[in-house]
Design a protein around this motif. Structure first.
Motif, PDB file in Angstrom:
ATOM      1  N   ALA A 293     -14.830  16.564  12.831  1.00  0.00           N
ATOM      2  CA  ALA A 293     -15.511  17.056  11.729  1.00  0.00           C
ATOM      3  C   ALA A 293     -15.065  16.389  10.377  1.00  0.00           C
ATOM      4  O   ALA A 293     -15.999  16.982   9.441  1.00  0.00           O
ATOM      5  CB  ALA A 293     -16.066  18.756  11.869  1.00  0.00           C
ATOM      6  N   THR A 294     -14.149  16.508  10.587  1.00  0.00           N
ATOM      7  CA  THR A 294     -13.533  16.041   8.848  1.00  0.00           C
ATOM      8  C   THR A 294     -12.777  15.088   9.118  1.00  0.00           C
ATOM      9  O   THR A 294     -12.618  14.466   9.771  1.00  0.00           O
ATOM     10  CB  THR A 294     -12.368  17.506   8.471  1.00  0.00           C
ATOM     11  OG1 THR A 294     -11.452  17.591   9.170  1.00  0.00           O
ATOM     12  CG2 THR A 294     -13.175  18.450   8.439  1.00  0.00           C
ATOM     13  N   MET A 295     -12.592  14.351   7.715  1.00  0.00           N
ATOM     14  CA  MET A 295     -11.687  12.655   7.827  1.00  0.00           C
ATOM     15  C   MET A 295      -9.889  12.925   7.754  1.00  0.00           C
ATOM     16  O   MET A 295      -9.902  14.294   7.502  1.00  0.00           O
ATOM     17  CB  MET A 295     -12.222  12.153   6.789  1.00  0.00           C
ATOM     18  CG  MET A 295     -12.148  12.408   4.974  1.00  0.00           C
ATOM     19  SD  MET A 295     -12.905  11.816   4.349  1.00  0.00           S
ATOM     20  CE  MET A 295     -14.067  11.259   4.346  1.00  0.00           C
ATOM     21  N   HIS A 296      -9.622  11.657   8.363  1.00  0.00           N
ATOM     22  CA  HIS A 296      -8.393  11.915   8.191  1.00  0.00           C
ATOM     23  C   HIS A 296      -8.595  11.033   6.683  1.00  0.00           C
ATOM     24  O   HIS A 296      -8.892   9.823   6.614  1.00  0.00           O
ATOM     25  CB  HIS A 296      -7.926  11.100   9.376  1.00  0.00           C
ATOM     26  CG  HIS A 296      -8.358  11.640  10.329  1.00  0.00           C
ATOM     27  ND1 HIS A 296      -7.351  13.246  10.563  1.00  0.00           N
ATOM     28  CD2 HIS A 296      -9.271  12.267  11.588  1.00  0.00           C
ATOM     29  CE1 HIS A 296      -7.981  14.223  11.590  1.00  0.00           C
ATOM     30  NE2 HIS A 296      -9.051  13.210  12.537  1.00  0.00           N
ATOM     31  N   LEU A 297      -6.874  10.611   5.803  1.00  0.00           N
ATOM     32  CA  LEU A 297      -6.395  10.664   5.072  1.00  0.00           C
ATOM     33  C   LEU A 297      -5.537  10.112   4.956  1.00  0.00           C
ATOM     34  O   LEU A 297      -3.865  10.715   4.943  1.00  0.00           O
ATOM     35  CB  LEU A 297      -7.149  11.441   3.919  1.00  0.00           C
ATOM     36  CG  LEU A 297      -8.392  11.349   3.526  1.00  0.00           C
ATOM     37  CD1 LEU A 297      -8.685  12.290   1.977  1.00  0.00           C
ATOM     38  CD2 LEU A 297      -9.290  10.242   3.088  1.00  0.00           C
ATOM     39  N   ALA A 298      -4.997   8.387   4.547  1.00  0.00           N
ATOM     40  CA  ALA A 298      -3.407   7.835   5.044  1.00  0.00           C
ATOM     41  C   ALA A 298      -3.171   7.118   3.231  1.00  0.00           C
ATOM     42  O   ALA A 298      -4.441   7.082   2.665  1.00  0.00           O
ATOM     43  CB  ALA A 298      -3.105   7.633   5.966  1.00  0.00           C
ATOM     44  N   VAL A 299      -2.039   6.643   2.663  1.00  0.00           N
ATOM     45  CA  VAL A 299      -1.580   6.835   1.502  1.00  0.00           C
ATOM     46  C   VAL A 299      -0.378   5.707   2.060  1.00  0.00           C
ATOM     47  O   VAL A 299       0.161   5.765   2.602  1.00  0.00           O
ATOM     48  CB  VAL A 299      -1.076   7.450   0.687  1.00  0.00           C
ATOM     49  CG1 VAL A 299      -0.764   6.179  -0.951  1.00  0.00           C
ATOM     50  CG2 VAL A 299      -2.544   8.242   0.381  1.00  0.00           C
ATOM     51  N   SER A 300      -1.462   4.474   1.809  1.00  0.00           N
ATOM     52  CA  SER A 300      -0.291   2.952   1.719  1.00  0.00           C
ATOM     53  C   SER A 300       0.504   2.649   0.256  1.00  0.00           C
ATOM     54  O   SER A 300      -0.335   2.307   0.218  1.00  0.00           O
ATOM     55  CB  SER A 300      -0.910   2.181   2.303  1.00  0.00           C
ATOM     56  OG  SER A 300      -1.029   2.662   4.045  1.00  0.00           O
ATOM     57  N   PRO A 301       0.918   3.249  -0.149  1.00  0.00           N
ATOM     58  CA  PRO A 301       1.629   2.570  -1.230  1.00  0.00           C
ATOM     59  C   PRO A 301       1.909   1.048  -1.147  1.00  0.00           C
ATOM     60  O   PRO A 301       2.647   0.562  -1.040  1.00  0.00           O
ATOM     61  CB  PRO A 301       3.188   3.222  -2.033  1.00  0.00           C
ATOM     62  CG  PRO A 301       3.083   4.547  -0.595  1.00  0.00           C
ATOM     63  CD  PRO A 301       2.199   3.397   0.474  1.00  0.00           C
ATOM     64  N   PHE A 302       1.305   0.647  -2.244  1.00  0.00           N
ATOM     65  CA  PHE A 302       1.600  -0.860  -2.876  1.00  0.00           C
ATOM     66  C   PHE A 302       3.288  -1.403  -2.865  1.00  0.00           C
ATOM     67  O   PHE A 302       3.408  -0.115  -3.757  1.00  0.00           O
ATOM     68  CB  PHE A 302       0.703  -1.506  -3.906  1.00  0.00           C
ATOM     69  CG  PHE A 302      -0.533  -1.861  -3.591  1.00  0.00           C
ATOM     70  CD1 PHE A 302      -1.352  -1.513  -5.286  1.00  0.00           C
ATOM     71  CD2 PHE A 302      -1.302  -1.575  -2.910  1.00  0.00           C
ATOM     72  CE1 PHE A 302      -2.405  -1.588  -4.430  1.00  0.00           C
ATOM     73  CE2 PHE A 302      -2.964  -1.543  -2.641  1.00  0.00           C
ATOM     74  CZ  PHE A 302      -3.035  -1.600  -3.931  1.00  0.00           C
ATOM     75  N   PRO A 303       3.575  -2.263  -2.232  1.00  0.00           N
ATOM     76  CA  PRO A 303       5.221  -2.256  -2.397  1.00  0.00           C
ATOM     77  C   PRO A 303       5.815  -2.952  -3.686  1.00  0.00           C
ATOM     78  O   PRO A 303       5.346  -3.346  -4.529  1.00  0.00           O
ATOM     79  CB  PRO A 303       5.168  -3.771  -1.568  1.00  0.00           C
ATOM     80  CG  PRO A 303       4.298  -3.209  -0.819  1.00  0.00           C
ATOM     81  CD  PRO A 303       2.954  -3.020  -1.170  1.00  0.00           C
ATOM     82  N   GLY A 304       6.786  -2.123  -4.254  1.00  0.00           N
ATOM     83  CA  GLY A 304       7.659  -2.735  -5.214  1.00  0.00           C
ATOM     84  C   GLY A 304       6.530  -2.324  -6.720  1.00  0.00           C
ATOM     85  O   GLY A 304       6.518  -3.094  -7.654  1.00  0.00           O
ATOM     86  N   THR A 305       5.927  -1.164  -6.286  1.00  0.00           N
ATOM     87  CA  THR A 305       4.925  -0.912  -7.865  1.00  0.00           C
ATOM     88  C   THR A 305       4.909   0.495  -8.119  1.00  0.00           C
ATOM     89  O   THR A 305       4.293   0.802  -8.443  1.00  0.00           O
ATOM     90  CB  THR A 305       3.889  -1.366  -7.718  1.00  0.00           C
ATOM     91  OG1 THR A 305       2.856  -0.388  -6.372  1.00  0.00           O
ATOM     92  CG2 THR A 305       3.558  -3.099  -7.448  1.00  0.00           C
ATOM     93  N   THR A 306       5.985   0.959  -8.239  1.00  0.00           N
ATOM     94  CA  THR A 306       6.435   2.621  -8.678  1.00  0.00           C
ATOM     95  C   THR A 306       6.412   2.459 -10.150  1.00  0.00           C
ATOM     96  O   THR A 306       6.678   0.911 -10.828  1.00  0.00           O
ATOM     97  CB  THR A 306       7.319   2.816  -8.400  1.00  0.00           C
ATOM     98  OG1 THR A 306       9.014   1.740  -8.706  1.00  0.00           O
ATOM     99  CG2 THR A 306       8.011   3.138  -6.588  1.00  0.00           C
ATOM    100  N   ASP A 307       6.197   3.643 -10.797  1.00  0.00           N
ATOM    101  CA  ASP A 307       5.957   3.961 -12.163  1.00  0.00           C
ATOM    102  C   ASP A 307       7.464   3.258 -13.069  1.00  0.00           C
ATOM    103  O   ASP A 307       8.643   3.355 -12.123  1.00  0.00           O
ATOM    104  CB  ASP A 307       5.864   5.044 -12.245  1.00  0.00           C
ATOM    105  CG  ASP A 307       4.102   5.276 -12.621  1.00  0.00           C
ATOM    106  OD1 ASP A 307       3.945   5.453 -13.178  1.00  0.00           O
ATOM    107  OD2 ASP A 307       4.291   6.709 -11.398  1.00  0.00           O
TER     108      ASP A 307
END
Length: 338
Positions: A5-19
């Motif tokens: 009924a609801t979507m699933h959400l994941a996050v893949s951070p780009f490598p080496g691009t932290t603030d």
């Protein structure tokens, strides 16, 4: 099993691009993942790759080994699923199975392994295989590897370990299953010397799939990551995958198909992003999305503070976690592949 009924959400951070900051890399990543935890997302997926030589690509690689990073992140988060990529060339299957089983216990059932069906020549060159593998050999080897890892994870019955100090009984021998695998590429006796986790086994995420790999994914995966594309083709691919899962004797809902998307490509305005995600989800071309984004707070803030509330307002994403394990977030039963 999740009713979809609801979507699933994941996050893949780009490598080496932290603030950019003088703050240590781990501290920045920890705060990034803590925000995804507070937002109630299903999981964060970390890449792991050997640095490329002879170019600036090395500066864009993962700064920390992914499974080590997960172990540390497990201690500063409480609910978010933690998934790490780990190469089937860089690790022996027994070692990898033990590592992820340990991570699953450390995280109280929130760990997952992202295995890829795509060969990285840099892995082969760094691990005594400079010639790499032929495409067919790599496919057969990876399939055998995944089967060994999943069998090791399931080598102990849930109540096999007794830890009976007074009686001197560590385990019930009747509830321990010797693997004794002798295959084309690997020989592994087993069993694994790590107990089963609160979610039974770590979640298996498969990526880098070609058309010929879909049968392997249908038999073994809990989550499949696919690239975005035109709606008509992605829906056809989704339908084919679900039919293949059913043909393998599994409930089609036992495998979650997530589309790799960059929120930036869909526009910066929150209705535009939410509209695009809603269209893909309601058309049944995926079960949710894996958002590829810089590991920067501004990018995550835009999604969490603007887009996520809109998705919830439309009834597309749950308001809070439904359990404590990654399998519960994804609406998956225990045990992985049938």
């Amino acid at each position: 099993m999740d009713n979809g009924a609801t979507m699933h959400l994941a996050v893949s951070p780009f490598p080496g691009t932290t603030d950019p900051s003088s703050e240590p890399e781990f501290s920045l990543l920890a705060r990034f993942v803590q925000k995804t935890d507070a937002a109630g997302l299903d999981m964060v997926i970390f890449a792991d790759s050997a640095p490329a030589s002879g170019s600036d690509a090395a500066n864009r690689q993962v700064p920390l080994e992914a499974t080590t990073l997960l172990a540390a992140l497990a201690t500063v988060t409480s609910r978010i699923g933690l998934v790490a990529a780990a190469s089937t060339v860089a690790h022996q299957p027994y070692n990898l199975a033990r590592r992820f089983a340990s991570l699953d216990i450390i995280s109280h059932g929130r760990a997952g392994w992202n295995a890829t069906m795509a060969q990285d020549p840099r892995d082969a060159a760094n691990f005594s295989r400079p010639e790499g593998f032929s495409g067919d050999d790599f496919r057969r080897r990876t399939e055998e590897y995944i089967g060994i890892v999943q069998a090791l994870w399931q080598g102990w019955d849930a109540d096999a370990l007794k830890f009976d100090k007074s009686g001197g009984r560590f385990h019930d021998p009747e509830k321990m299953h010797l693997l004794d695998h002798k295959g084309e590429f690997f020989s592994v006796r087993g069993p694994l010397n790590v107990a089963r986790s609160p979610q039974d086994t770590p979640v298996l995420v498969l990526s880098g799939l070609s058309v010929s790999d879909m049968d392997i994914a249908a038999r073994t995966a809990d989550v499949i990551l696919l690239e975005d594309g035109p709606l008509e083709s992605t829906k056809a691919r989704y339908d084919d995958l679900k039919r293949c899962v059913a043909a393998c004797g599994r409930d089609p809902g036992a495998v979650k198909v997530l589309m790799n998307v960059s929120p930036v490509t869909h526009g910066t305005a929150k209705p535009t992003v939410a509209d695009s995600m809603e269209k893909g989800f309601r058309s049944k071309s995926c079960d949710g999305f894996n958002m590829l984004m810089p590991a920067q707070f501004s990018a995550l803030d835009d999604f969490v503070d603007l887009v996520l509330p809109e998705l919830r307002r439309r009834g597309l994403f749950r308001e809070s976690y439904r359990g404590a394990t990654l399998r519960s977030h994804l609406g998956l039963t225990a045990g992985g592949a049938a």
